[in-house]
Design a protein around this motif. Structure first.
Motif, PDB file in Angstrom:
ATOM      1  N   VAL A  26      -7.035   1.773   8.751  1.00 50.02           N
ATOM      2  CA  VAL A  26      -6.249   1.060   7.741  1.00 50.02           C
ATOM      3  C   VAL A  26      -4.879   0.658   8.278  1.00 50.02           C
ATOM      4  CG1 VAL A  26      -5.356   1.124   5.388  1.00 50.02           C
ATOM      5  CG2 VAL A  26      -7.413   2.445   5.979  1.00 50.02           C
ATOM      6  N   VAL A  27      -4.524  -0.601   8.053  1.00 46.12           N
ATOM      7  CA  VAL A  27      -3.165  -1.079   8.282  1.00 46.12           C
ATOM      8  C   VAL A  27      -2.465  -1.030   6.927  1.00 46.12           C
ATOM      9  CG1 VAL A  27      -1.692  -2.967   9.057  1.00 46.12           C
ATOM     10  CG2 VAL A  27      -3.917  -2.563  10.165  1.00 46.12           C
ATOM     11  N   VAL A  28      -1.486  -0.149   6.811  1.00 44.67           N
ATOM     12  CA  VAL A  28      -0.796   0.100   5.547  1.00 44.67           C
ATOM     13  C   VAL A  28       0.480  -0.738   5.524  1.00 44.67           C
ATOM     14  CG1 VAL A  28       0.258   1.847   4.057  1.00 44.67           C
ATOM     15  CG2 VAL A  28      -1.704   2.452   5.511  1.00 44.67           C
ATOM     16  N   ASN A  29       0.459  -1.811   4.746  1.00 44.12           N
ATOM     17  CA  ASN A  29       1.644  -2.671   4.651  1.00 44.12           C
ATOM     18  C   ASN A  29       2.440  -2.361   3.393  1.00 44.12           C
ATOM     19  OD1 ASN A  29       2.455  -5.372   2.966  1.00 44.12           O
ATOM     20  ND2 ASN A  29       3.280  -5.397   5.033  1.00 44.12           N
ATOM     21  N   ASP A  30       3.740  -2.244   3.536  1.00 45.10           N
ATOM     22  CA  ASP A  30       4.639  -2.160   2.382  1.00 45.10           C
ATOM     23  C   ASP A  30       6.043  -2.462   2.857  1.00 45.10           C
ATOM     24  OD1 ASP A  30       4.203  -0.703  -0.621  1.00 45.10           O
ATOM     25  OD2 ASP A  30       6.267  -1.024   0.049  1.00 45.10           O
ATOM     26  N   ALA A  53       0.484   6.168   5.757  1.00 48.41           N
ATOM     27  CA  ALA A  53      -0.218   6.216   7.040  1.00 48.41           C
ATOM     28  C   ALA A  53      -0.293   7.659   7.548  1.00 48.41           C
ATOM     29  CB  ALA A  53       0.472   5.319   8.059  1.00 48.41           C
ATOM     30  N   ASP A  54       0.807   8.400   7.421  1.00 46.42           N
ATOM     31  CA  ASP A  54       0.817   9.815   7.812  1.00 46.42           C
ATOM     32  C   ASP A  54      -0.194  10.616   6.988  1.00 46.42           C
ATOM     33  OD1 ASP A  54       2.764   9.371   9.698  1.00 46.42           O
ATOM     34  OD2 ASP A  54       4.426  10.068   8.426  1.00 46.42           O
ATOM     35  N   GLU A  55      -0.260  10.303   5.703  1.00 43.53           N
ATOM     36  CA  GLU A  55      -1.185  11.001   4.810  1.00 43.53           C
ATOM     37  C   GLU A  55      -2.635  10.776   5.238  1.00 43.53           C
ATOM     38  OE1 GLU A  55      -2.065  11.253  -0.020  1.00 43.53           O
ATOM     39  OE2 GLU A  55      -0.452   9.978   0.743  1.00 43.53           O
ATOM     40  N   ILE A  56      -2.955   9.559   5.621  1.00 40.88           N
ATOM     41  CA  ILE A  56      -4.310   9.248   6.079  1.00 40.88           C
ATOM     42  C   ILE A  56      -4.615   9.994   7.367  1.00 40.88           C
ATOM     43  CG2 ILE A  56      -5.768   7.412   7.035  1.00 40.88           C
ATOM     44  CD1 ILE A  56      -4.467   5.521   4.968  1.00 40.88           C
ATOM     45  N   ARG A  57      -3.661   9.971   8.298  1.00 39.42           N
ATOM     46  CA  ARG A  57      -3.880  10.661   9.568  1.00 39.42           C
ATOM     47  C   ARG A  57      -3.990  12.168   9.377  1.00 39.42           C
ATOM     48  NH1 ARG A  57      -0.334   6.441  11.482  1.00 39.42           N
ATOM     49  NH2 ARG A  57       1.484   7.777  11.101  1.00 39.42           N
ATOM     50  N   ALA A  58      -3.223  12.707   8.433  1.00 35.54           N
ATOM     51  CA  ALA A  58      -3.295  14.142   8.157  1.00 35.54           C
ATOM     52  C   ALA A  58      -4.665  14.536   7.633  1.00 35.54           C
ATOM     53  CB  ALA A  58      -2.217  14.534   7.144  1.00 35.54           C
ATOM     54  N   GLY A  59      -5.352  13.592   6.996  1.00 32.07           N
ATOM     55  CA  GLY A  59      -6.694  13.844   6.491  1.00 32.07           C
ATOM     56  C   GLY A  59      -7.780  13.541   7.499  1.00 32.07           C
ATOM     57  N   GLY A  60      -7.383  13.226   8.734  1.00 31.39           N
ATOM     58  CA  GLY A  60      -8.373  12.959   9.776  1.00 31.39           C
ATOM     59  C   GLY A  60      -8.712  11.503   9.949  1.00 31.39           C
ATOM     60  N   GLY A  61      -8.035  10.616   9.219  1.00 28.50           N
ATOM     61  CA  GLY A  61      -8.312   9.191   9.326  1.00 28.50           C
ATOM     62  C   GLY A  61      -7.426   8.498  10.332  1.00 28.50           C
ATOM     63  N   GLU A  62      -7.588   7.188  10.440  1.00 25.25           N
ATOM     64  CA  GLU A  62      -6.787   6.374  11.348  1.00 25.25           C
ATOM     65  C   GLU A  62      -6.020   5.339  10.538  1.00 25.25           C
ATOM     66  OE1 GLU A  62      -8.619   5.001  15.071  1.00 25.25           O
ATOM     67  OE2 GLU A  62     -10.434   6.045  14.422  1.00 25.25           O
ATOM     68  N   ALA A 107       0.801  -1.226   0.000  1.00 28.54           N
ATOM     69  CA  ALA A 107       0.000   0.000   0.000  1.00 28.54           C
ATOM     70  C   ALA A 107       0.831   1.272   0.000  1.00 28.54           C
ATOM     71  CB  ALA A 107      -0.945   0.006   1.209  1.00 28.54           C
ATOM     72  N   GLY A 108       2.137   1.149  -0.215  1.00 30.72           N
ATOM     73  CA  GLY A 108       2.979   2.342  -0.178  1.00 30.72           C
ATOM     74  C   GLY A 108       2.909   3.188  -1.427  1.00 30.72           C
ATOM     75  N   ARG A 109       2.519   2.583  -2.541  1.00 28.28           N
ATOM     76  CA  ARG A 109       2.495   3.297  -3.813  1.00 28.28           C
ATOM     77  C   ARG A 109       1.365   2.749  -4.679  1.00 28.28           C
ATOM     78  NH1 ARG A 109       7.933   1.722  -3.011  1.00 28.28           N
ATOM     79  NH2 ARG A 109       9.405   3.443  -2.696  1.00 28.28           N
ATOM     80  N   GLY A 110       1.118   3.420  -5.797  1.00 29.88           N
ATOM     81  CA  GLY A 110       0.257   2.909  -6.852  1.00 29.88           C
ATOM     82  C   GLY A 110      -1.127   2.502  -6.398  1.00 29.88           C
ATOM     83  N   LEU A 111      -1.560   1.312  -6.847  1.00 27.26           N
ATOM     84  CA  LEU A 111      -2.892   0.828  -6.522  1.00 27.26           C
ATOM     85  C   LEU A 111      -3.104   0.672  -5.022  1.00 27.26           C
ATOM     86  CD1 LEU A 111      -3.371  -1.887  -9.288  1.00 27.26           C
ATOM     87  CD2 LEU A 111      -4.838   0.109  -8.947  1.00 27.26           C
ATOM     88  N   GLY A 112      -2.122   0.134  -4.329  1.00 29.79           N
ATOM     89  CA  GLY A 112      -2.275  -0.078  -2.892  1.00 29.79           C
ATOM     90  C   GLY A 112      -2.490   1.215  -2.136  1.00 29.79           C
ATOM     91  N   ARG A 113      -1.722   2.230  -2.471  1.00 28.40           N
ATOM     92  CA  ARG A 113      -1.889   3.543  -1.838  1.00 28.40           C
ATOM     93  C   ARG A 113      -3.284   4.091  -2.130  1.00 28.40           C
ATOM     94  NH1 ARG A 113      -1.607   8.542  -4.016  1.00 28.40           N
ATOM     95  NH2 ARG A 113      -1.282  10.301  -2.569  1.00 28.40           N
ATOM     96  N   ALA A 114      -3.717   3.985  -3.386  1.00 25.62           N
ATOM     97  CA  ALA A 114      -5.051   4.467  -3.753  1.00 25.62           C
ATOM     98  C   ALA A 114      -6.128   3.732  -2.960  1.00 25.62           C
ATOM     99  CB  ALA A 114      -5.273   4.299  -5.252  1.00 25.62           C
ATOM    100  N   HIS A 115      -5.968   2.409  -2.798  1.00 25.54           N
ATOM    101  CA  HIS A 115      -6.943   1.636  -2.027  1.00 25.54           C
ATOM    102  C   HIS A 115      -6.969   2.096  -0.566  1.00 25.54           C
ATOM    103  CE1 HIS A 115      -7.063  -0.698  -5.559  1.00 25.54           C
ATOM    104  NE2 HIS A 115      -6.348  -1.740  -5.185  1.00 25.54           N
ATOM    105  N   ALA A 116      -5.782   2.262   0.031  1.00 23.56           N
ATOM    106  CA  ALA A 116      -5.703   2.657   1.433  1.00 23.56           C
ATOM    107  C   ALA A 116      -6.391   3.999   1.665  1.00 23.56           C
ATOM    108  CB  ALA A 116      -4.246   2.710   1.881  1.00 23.56           C
ATOM    109  N   LEU A 117      -6.131   4.961   0.801  1.00 23.16           N
ATOM    110  CA  LEU A 117      -6.760   6.279   0.932  1.00 23.16           C
ATOM    111  C   LEU A 117      -8.268   6.196   0.740  1.00 23.16           C
ATOM    112  CD1 LEU A 117      -4.184   8.459  -1.034  1.00 23.16           C
ATOM    113  CD2 LEU A 117      -4.584   8.492   1.425  1.00 23.16           C
TER     114      LEU A 117
END
Length: 323
Positions: A55-59, A78-87, A36-46
């Motif tokens: 979300v548990v972001v594995n990479d 993970a930081d990006e999600i938290r910055a947007g108010g997520g967990e 989930a660090g890049r590409g499709l995985g990152r898009a899915h996590a967000l």
């Protein structure tokens, strides 16, 4: 401003806006996304975070060919999600090992107390024509794609089985990632095609075996522009009349989010091809024309029978890259 920072900021802003919705599809669910660090995985996590999931972001943080990369993208997402108010929480383990897969599931349980959805997405490429394909290239790709699907699935399923036996049947979901290469084959990608075809078989078996534990298992065959496909999708392929980027990985995520939500009840053991704004239900091997002699064939008779059957059968789809 660093490269990609504006895109990252826009994604964060969108995540914040979407969190204001009162009807989020995955509110309260805990979702693991591998690779989930890049590409499709990152898009899915967000996308999951935008719909209320934790979300548990594995990479593992490796290069395109699976070799170590000094950059660690899981923490950034993970930081990006938290910055947007997520967990979100980052996990950097190797999910193609028993220890890494077990710790991935344990991270979800220890951090959030539950697990609802597993999205298997991690992978990389080592493309060669078959006569030039080394054993190490075969083993490495099959290990990460196929074994890297099996082990997280196994450990997540063991948790859900235990929950069911304790009288707490979950509403659990697994979304696996196959490919058109796994469905039709792709020249120069024998190792990748074999692994992705194996993922389809694994999906069908898992859907049948895990249904009793409240688990639905499906697979997607996505087409999008990522590190793995940037040579294929060189151009943005943006529709001039709408500005719609058909190859953006974010186009794939809505289907993945829905399949990983409780809203997909009753949908299991299916494979979906998705690209841009298109979703297709892929229909796999089914019995076509057949004949039964009722006795043993001679080789000549078998050959004649096969030619007659093929004359009435549908032609297979063309292998990607074939002339």
């Amino acid at each position: 401003m660093r490269p990609g920072e504006s895109t990252q900021r826009l994604s964060t802003q969108r995540l914040s806006a979407q969190r204001l919705s009162t009807q989020r599809l995955c509110e309260g669910r805990v979702v693991i996304v591998t690779g989930a660090g890049r590409g499709l995985g990152r898009a899915h996590a967000l996308a999951y975070a935008a719909e209320g999931a934790r979300v548990v972001v594995n990479d593992l943080g490796v290069g395109l060919d699976g070799t170590p990369d000094p950059d660690s993208p899981a923490a950034r997402v993970a930081d990006e999600i938290r910055a947007g108010g997520g967990e979100a929480v980052a996990h950097g383990g190797d999910i193609a090992t028993t220890e890494g897969a077990a710790s991935l599931v344990q991270t979800a349980l220890e951090t959030y107390g539950r697990l609802d959805t597993l999205v298997n997405n991690a992978g990389f490429l080592r493309d060669r024509m078959l006569v030039n394909l080394d054993e190490d290239d075969w083993d490495a790709v099959v290990r990460v794609h196929l074994k890297g699907h099996f082990l997280p699935l196994k450990h997540a399923a063991a948790h859900w089985r235990a929950e069911t036996k304790a009288g707490r049947t979950p509403v659990a979901r697994i979304v696996n990632t196959s490919s058109g290469a796994g469905l039709l084959g792709s020249v120069g990608q024998g190792n990748y095609s074999a692994a992705k075809a194996g993922i389809v078989g694994l999906t069908l078996v898992a859907a049948a075996e895990l249904a009793r534990y409240g688990v639905q298992v499906n697979a997607i065959a996505p087409a999008a522009r990522t590190r793995m496909t940037e040579r294929t999708f060189v151009q943005t392929m943006t529709a001039p009349e709408t500005g719609f980027d058909t190859m953006a990985p974010e186009n794939v995520s809505p289907l993945v989010v829905w399949l990983g939500s409780a809203a997909s009840t009753g949908v299991t053991g299916r494979v979906f091809e998705t690209e841009g704004g298109r979703i297709t239900v892929m229909e796999g091997w089914r019995a076509g024309p057949g004949v039964d002699k009722g006795a043993r064939w001679s080789p000549e008779e078998a050959g004649e029978a096969v030619l007659k059957l093929l004359a009435g059968a549908e032609k297979p789809g063309q292998v990607y890259g074939a002339l």
